[in-house]
Enzyme design. Structure first.
Site: not given
Ligand code: NDP
Ligand code: 2IT
Length: 451
Positions: A131, A171
């Site tokens: 990561k 992420d």
């Molecule tokens: P995005 O950046 O697209 O969206 C993040 C969302 O979470 C936004 O709505 C943001 O609001 C909110 N957020 C982030 N940090 C905070 C915080 N500290 N407090 C409150 N709200 C927060 O990210 P993703 O949708 O890609 O990721 C969301 C989660 O999913 C994370 O935990 C990530 O690790 C996990 N994840 C993502 C994957 C992927 O493929 N993208 C795969 C597996 C897991 P704001 O804009 O106000 O910060």
């Molecule tokens: O938390 C996760 O699994 C991700 N942000 C996606 C990682 C990836 O390599 O697609």
């Protein structure tokens, strides 16, 4: 060793890890949650402890920290910190996302990398865990600033990654736009068209169909599998979803497709509840096109929706909950509220969004609980399918990728379910996911010697 001896040994190992990694509470939390479930497998397989497997698993193979200097549109110089933690490569090249958010520090990157090792093992697709990210805050930055930041970040990162070495993706704060700028700089520096060095690329330059949707879709498929175990399905279920980014949006899209009704979304400013169900086209327009806030959704949607600044989205009554924003966003008090309101299943789209106390409360109340390392593995799984397509210079249809995703999520659910049963914890997906992921990595490490 007896169960008590094993538990004692694990507790002292944990104390050692805590002392050795001071001021990294999220990393401690992630390690503790895994170690707590491993006693039965360590008793059954004493060779794991003899080979020092836990000690080796909890220490990243490599941790890279670097300076990221960049200039804003007014010419002011900023300095951020870049990270890449290459946690474990026993099963394949390091694989895992990059997070750009002001809260990023080494402890957070290590917790995410640690989780990723087990998650990636569960996919069965031959990927190790890593990561990375930066404490850079993309909020309010112009496209040109984002581009300069990404170029500076990659100017150091490029020497550490490669299609057979380490393959980053997105992420929080890193989506297709950022992957584009990162890929461009990698290509320029190395003079190689090496599509498999990053995943989450755009259509037309090496990206896979369904990768943007994969994490959210996969989480809903995992939720559906948990409900199926209880003789239920998604049809007509009211869902509370947090976040409004990539994972949240495609979670809602799949929920709607399968007949459920998501009624909330949120960001760090507060949450929206929409009595008619979230209008996904409007939310996508605001978040994906305009890069706006959820408060604007409530302003534009009309009477059915309201914005609750600084509120807890978990106070909205629902049948199922899918936390999809960030770590520790759902605590013990929130769990009590959800349970009081009759929630029957919780599935983690985000990484470690549920505090240990809340997990405990759900499990004691008989609420089905899907941990992120199993439930949100669809994203990294389709990343691995993107790598496969890149290696073979082909691109698959959306239907083919979705079919694979569906199969992978069913397999992960079955693996977690059966493993939990095998180790005397029926219905406990946390134990099932931890032990099943651990066994795969541990067996590969055993076979490969002490390295
Ligand atoms: P995005 O950046 O697209 O969206 C993040 C969302 O979470 C936004 O709505 C943001 O609001 C909110 N957020 C982030 N940090 C905070 C915080 N500290 N407090 C409150 N709200 C927060 O990210 P993703 O949708 O890609 O990721 C969301 C989660 O999913 C994370 O935990 C990530 O690790 C996990 N994840 C993502 C994957 C992927 O493929 N993208 C795969 C597996 C897991 P704001 O804009 O106000 O910060
Ligand atoms: O938390 C996760 O699994 C991700 N942000 C996606 C990682 C990836 O390599 O697609």
């Amino acid at each position: 060793m007896t169960r008590l001896d094993t538990k004692d040994a694990l507790a002292s190992l944990y104390a050692e890890i805590e002392g050795r990694n001071p001021a990294q509470p999220e990393f401690h939390q992630a390690v503790h949650e895994v170690l707590e479930t491993l006693a039965p497998v360590l008793e059954a397989r004493p060779e794991y402890a003899e080979a020092g497997l836990i000690e080796r698993l909890c220490e990243p193979e490599r941790q890279i920290i670097f300076r990221v200097p960049w200039q804003d549109d007014r010419g002011r110089v900023h300095v951020n910190r870049g990270f890449r933690v290459e946690f474990n490569s026993a099963l394949g090249p390091y694989k895992g996302g990059l997070r750009f958010h002001p809260s990023v520090n080494l402890g957070i990157v290590k917790f995410l990398g640690f989780e990723q090792v087990f998650k990636n093992a569960l996919t069965g697709l031959g990927i190790g865990g890593g990561k990375g990210g930066s404490d850079f805050d993309p909020r309010g930055r112009s496209d040109a600033e984002i581009m300069r930041f990404c170029q500076s970040y990659m100017t150091e990162l490029y020497r550490h990654i490669g299609e057979h070495t380490d393959v980053p993706a997105g992420d929080i704060g890193v989506g297709t736009r950022e992957i584009g700028y990162l890929f461009g700089q990698y290509r320029r520096i190395t003079n190689r068209w090496e599509a498999g060095v990053l995943t989450g690329k755009g259509q037309g330059w090496g990206g896979s169909l369904i990768r943007p949707e994969a994490t959210g879709y996969g989480n809903v498929l995992f939720m559906a599998a948990m409900l199926r175990e209880r003789g239920e399905d998604l049809e007509g279920q009211t869902a509370v979803v947090s976040g409004s980014g990539n994972v949240a949006i495609y979670t809602m899209e799949k929920l709607i497709a399968l007949g459920a009704n998501p009624v909330t979304c949120s960001d760090s400013g507060g949450y929206v509840v929409d009595d008619k169900g979230i209008d996904l086209e409007l939310l996508k327009q605001i978040k994906e096109v305009e890069r706006g806030r959820v408060s604007e959704y409530a302003e534009r949607r009309g009477a059915s929706a309201r914005f609750v600044p600084n509120g807890r989205v978990w106070e909205v009554p629902a049948d199922i909950a899918l936390p999809s924003a960030t770590q520790n966003e759902l605590d013990g008090k929130d769990a009590e509220t959800l349970i009081r309101n009759g929630v029957k299943a919780v599935s983690e789209g985000a990484n470690m969004p549920t505090t240990p106390e809340a997990v405990q409360l759900f499990q004691s109340a008989g609420v089905a609980f899907g941990p992120g390392k199993a439930a949100n593995a669809g994203g990294v799984a389709v990343s691995a399918l993107e790598m496969t397509q890149n290696h073979s210079r082909t691109s698959w249809t959306a239907a083919r990728v979705e079919e694979e995703l569906d199969r992978i999520m069913r397999d992960i659910h079955t693996t977690c379910h059966e493993t939990a049963e095998r180790y005397g914890a029926p219905g406990d997906y946390v134990t099932g996911a931890n032990i099943a992921g651990f066994e795969r990595v541990a067996d590969a490490m055993l076979a490969q010697g002490v390295i």
